[in-house]
Write an enzyme that holds these catalytic residues in place. Sequence first.
Site, PDB file in Angstrom:
ATOM      1  N   ASP A 256      43.710  45.537  36.912  1.00 46.74           N
ATOM      2  CA  ASP A 256      42.888  44.721  37.791  1.00 46.74           C
ATOM      3  C   ASP A 256      41.426  45.024  37.497  1.00 46.74           C
ATOM      4  O   ASP A 256      41.111  45.948  36.737  1.00 46.74           O
ATOM      5  CB  ASP A 256      43.208  45.001  39.270  1.00 46.74           C
ATOM      6  CG  ASP A 256      42.932  43.800  40.164  1.00 46.74           C
ATOM      7  OD1 ASP A 256      41.750  43.390  40.244  1.00 46.74           O
ATOM      8  OD2 ASP A 256      43.869  43.256  40.761  1.00 46.74           O
TER       9      ASP A 256
ATOM     10  N   GLY B   1      46.325  42.402  43.952  1.00 53.50           N
ATOM     11  CA  GLY B   1      46.403  41.289  44.877  1.00 53.50           C
ATOM     12  C   GLY B   1      47.655  41.291  45.733  1.00 53.50           C
ATOM     13  O   GLY B   1      48.512  42.177  45.628  1.00 53.50           O
ATOM     14  N   GLN B   2      47.766  40.261  46.565  1.00 54.39           N
ATOM     15  CA  GLN B   2      48.871  40.168  47.516  1.00 54.39           C
ATOM     16  C   GLN B   2      50.221  40.146  46.801  1.00 54.39           C
ATOM     17  O   GLN B   2      51.174  40.798  47.230  1.00 54.39           O
ATOM     18  CB  GLN B   2      48.704  38.910  48.372  1.00 54.39           C
ATOM     19  CG  GLN B   2      49.704  38.787  49.507  1.00 54.39           C
ATOM     20  CD  GLN B   2      49.600  37.465  50.243  1.00 54.39           C
ATOM     21  OE1 GLN B   2      48.996  36.512  49.758  1.00 54.39           O
ATOM     22  NE2 GLN B   2      50.192  37.400  51.420  1.00 54.39           N
TER      23      GLN B   2
ATOM     24  N   GLY C 153      45.869  41.456  37.574  1.00 54.91           N
ATOM     25  CA  GLY C 153      45.654  41.097  38.978  1.00 54.91           C
ATOM     26  C   GLY C 153      46.595  41.863  39.880  1.00 54.91           C
ATOM     27  O   GLY C 153      47.074  41.351  40.894  1.00 54.91           O
TER      28      GLY C 153
ATOM     29  N   ASN D 154      39.012  42.972  32.930  1.00 54.09           N
ATOM     30  CA  ASN D 154      38.273  41.782  33.315  1.00 54.09           C
ATOM     31  C   ASN D 154      38.730  40.654  32.403  1.00 54.09           C
ATOM     32  O   ASN D 154      38.443  40.667  31.198  1.00 54.09           O
ATOM     33  CB  ASN D 154      36.763  42.018  33.173  1.00 54.09           C
ATOM     34  CG  ASN D 154      35.936  40.804  33.558  1.00 54.09           C
ATOM     35  OD1 ASN D 154      36.479  39.729  33.848  1.00 54.09           O
ATOM     36  ND2 ASN D 154      34.626  40.956  33.555  1.00 54.09           N
TER      37      ASN D 154
ATOM     38  N   TYR E 267      40.371  25.221  43.514  1.00 47.39           N
ATOM     39  CA  TYR E 267      41.603  25.976  43.297  1.00 47.39           C
ATOM     40  C   TYR E 267      42.730  25.044  42.864  1.00 47.39           C
ATOM     41  O   TYR E 267      43.456  25.311  41.904  1.00 47.39           O
ATOM     42  CB  TYR E 267      41.982  26.710  44.587  1.00 47.39           C
ATOM     43  CG  TYR E 267      43.257  27.514  44.503  1.00 47.39           C
ATOM     44  CD1 TYR E 267      43.353  28.608  43.647  1.00 47.39           C
ATOM     45  CD2 TYR E 267      44.349  27.191  45.301  1.00 47.39           C
ATOM     46  CE1 TYR E 267      44.526  29.349  43.585  1.00 47.39           C
ATOM     47  CE2 TYR E 267      45.512  27.940  45.242  1.00 47.39           C
ATOM     48  CZ  TYR E 267      45.600  29.017  44.387  1.00 47.39           C
ATOM     49  OH  TYR E 267      46.759  29.743  44.321  1.00 47.39           O
TER      50      TYR E 267
ATOM     51  N   LYS F 193      44.480  24.894  39.137  1.00 46.75           N
ATOM     52  CA  LYS F 193      45.919  25.147  38.971  1.00 46.75           C
ATOM     53  C   LYS F 193      46.606  23.983  38.258  1.00 46.75           C
ATOM     54  O   LYS F 193      47.486  24.189  37.415  1.00 46.75           O
ATOM     55  CB  LYS F 193      46.567  25.398  40.334  1.00 46.75           C
ATOM     56  CG  LYS F 193      46.242  26.757  40.937  1.00 46.75           C
ATOM     57  CD  LYS F 193      46.769  27.895  40.083  1.00 46.75           C
ATOM     58  CE  LYS F 193      46.561  29.241  40.715  1.00 46.75           C
ATOM     59  NZ  LYS F 193      47.014  30.356  39.820  1.00 46.75           N
TER      60      LYS F 193
END
Length: 317
Positions: A35, A12-13, A9, A54, A144, A148
């Site tokens: 990613d 991402g941010q 990932g 993936n 979400y 989590k």
Amino acid sequence: MSEKILVIGANGQIGTELVAILRGIHGADAVIASDLKSPIYNLRKNSGPYEIVNVLDKDNLHHIFEKHRPTQVYHLAAILSAVGEQKPKIAWDLNMTGLLHVLDFSVEFNVKKVFWPSSIAVFGPHSPQWDTPQYCVMDPNTVYGFSKLAGERWCEYYFNKYNLDVRSLRYPGLIGWRANPGGGTTDYAVHIFHEALKSGHYECFLSANTALPMMYMDDAIRATIMLMDAPADKVEIRSSYNLAGISFTPTQLAEEIKKHIPGFEISYSDNDPRQQIADSWPKSIDDSYAQNEWGWQLEYNLPKIVADMLLNLRELV
């Protein structure tokens, strides 16, 4: 033994900033960014190995673990809160099945440490909203959030059953200038800076007095690396640590921006579905366990965040 670190990932941010910092510490070749899509500019600029991954493709992911034999894994791939409500079953599948694949392969390939991010979204409408403690009622009402929460239980389970050294933080909303946010409820606190510089006006999708815990990305990355570097006997929580930033409302953020851009104006939209999500989340967090067990301390307050965001974004906008 030299480290071989896999970041899943990485576009991402969090990932874009984390990869750069980790490559600065361990060397570019020691950090494999990965990613679902091709690398973004920042990752090409900070050159180093890159893989298309993936996490739902078990064979593909197994091949990456077998090829690189990582000693550490940072598993950041997820669908965030606002996007998750639009695609609930896809969000559950990615957030849950992807994590289980990573945990299974980490056991198989004897990975020394795994980092997985949780979120303040694990709390819900019956959790204490002010100074939300590490242990309390947790009744998240978003896909979400409960993905989590379930993920936290799996992480602790793998630690107890397989002795896998999994570490996690419950991030608050994150603010940074190097990458765009990924579709979360706290994204306004990044968008507002871009619009302040481009147009001098921002229409906020949350109400004026919606207080939420937020954190500057520099603090979040520092906390992540501190946790991963902490001796194992100092990491007593194997679900996920509360991590507090600072709490403010859109109005308070706008007022601080006006100190730098006097003509800036903010307005507020009505009936955005993200408001309901924000209302179910904590307004402030108690992170005393992180402070006491591995020495966490926040560095960026609101004036410092705003000054640094505007300084850096002026060169980009």
